[in-house]
Design a protein around this motif. Structure first.
Motif, PDB file in Angstrom:
ATOM      1  N   UNK A 169       0.827  -1.212   0.000  1.00 36.98           N
ATOM      2  CA  UNK A 169       0.000   0.000   0.000  1.00 36.98           C
ATOM      3  C   UNK A 169       0.860   1.259   0.000  1.00 36.98           C
ATOM      4  N   UNK A 170       1.972   1.243   0.723  1.00 34.30           N
ATOM      5  CA  UNK A 170       2.873   2.406   0.754  1.00 34.30           C
ATOM      6  C   UNK A 170       3.518   2.619  -0.614  1.00 34.30           C
ATOM      7  N   UNK A 171       3.870   1.538  -1.313  1.00 37.88           N
ATOM      8  CA  UNK A 171       4.422   1.663  -2.657  1.00 37.88           C
ATOM      9  C   UNK A 171       3.368   2.202  -3.628  1.00 37.88           C
ATOM     10  N   UNK A 172       2.154   1.707  -3.510  1.00 43.48           N
ATOM     11  CA  UNK A 172       1.082   2.197  -4.367  1.00 43.48           C
ATOM     12  C   UNK A 172       0.807   3.677  -4.099  1.00 43.48           C
ATOM     13  N   UNK A 173       0.886   4.091  -2.834  1.00 42.23           N
ATOM     14  CA  UNK A 173       0.710   5.510  -2.495  1.00 42.23           C
ATOM     15  C   UNK A 173       1.842   6.334  -3.099  1.00 42.23           C
ATOM     16  N   UNK A 174       3.063   5.801  -3.084  1.00 40.61           N
ATOM     17  CA  UNK A 174       4.222   6.475  -3.686  1.00 40.61           C
ATOM     18  C   UNK A 174       3.957   6.777  -5.156  1.00 40.61           C
ATOM     19  N   UNK A 175       3.345   5.836  -5.852  1.00 38.52           N
ATOM     20  CA  UNK A 175       3.093   5.988  -7.280  1.00 38.52           C
ATOM     21  C   UNK A 175       2.020   7.024  -7.593  1.00 38.52           C
ATOM     22  N   UNK A 176       1.365   7.554  -6.581  1.00 35.64           N
ATOM     23  CA  UNK A 176       0.339   8.582  -6.775  1.00 35.64           C
ATOM     24  C   UNK A 176       0.787   9.957  -6.285  1.00 35.64           C
ATOM     25  N   UNK A 177       2.009  10.070  -5.768  1.00 35.01           N
ATOM     26  CA  UNK A 177       2.474  11.353  -5.237  1.00 35.01           C
ATOM     27  C   UNK A 177       2.792  12.324  -6.373  1.00 35.01           C
TER      28      UNK A 177
END
Length: 97
Positions: free
Chosen positions: A62-70
């Protein structure tokens, strides 16, 4: 469980310096602005001037997926796209310490 990401960028000749200025900025913003990003290394080897290796470690998927939306991630892609000949991304769900 930590989530690891590796990326190998094969760059077009002569683009490494410009590419690094963008990718290092992205790495720093990821590391300092994203609570789920534990580690983000940008690696080079002088004998391979057209290759850049990234090692990223996140709290979880989930943290990696959030990174991809920054914003910094989304801004970096178009800036580096013309410099990249090939991109190889690998992910690892189990990190043993």
């Amino acid at each position: 469980m930590p989530y690891a990401v590796t990326v190998i960028f094969d760059l077009k000749p002569g683009t490494q310096d410009t590419f690094l200025s963008h990718i290092i900025r992205n790495a720093r913003r990821s590391r300092y602005d994203e609570p789920g990003c534990q580690h983000f290394d940008v690696c080079t080897d002088p004998s391979q001037p057209d290759t850049v290796f990234l090692y990223e470690l996140y709290d979880d998927l989930a943290a990696f997926e959030a990174h991809q939306q920054t914003p910094h991630y989304l801004e970096t892609g178009p800036k580096i796209a013309d410099m990249v000949a090939k991109k190889t991304l690998n992910t690892f769900e189990l990190v043993h310490r």
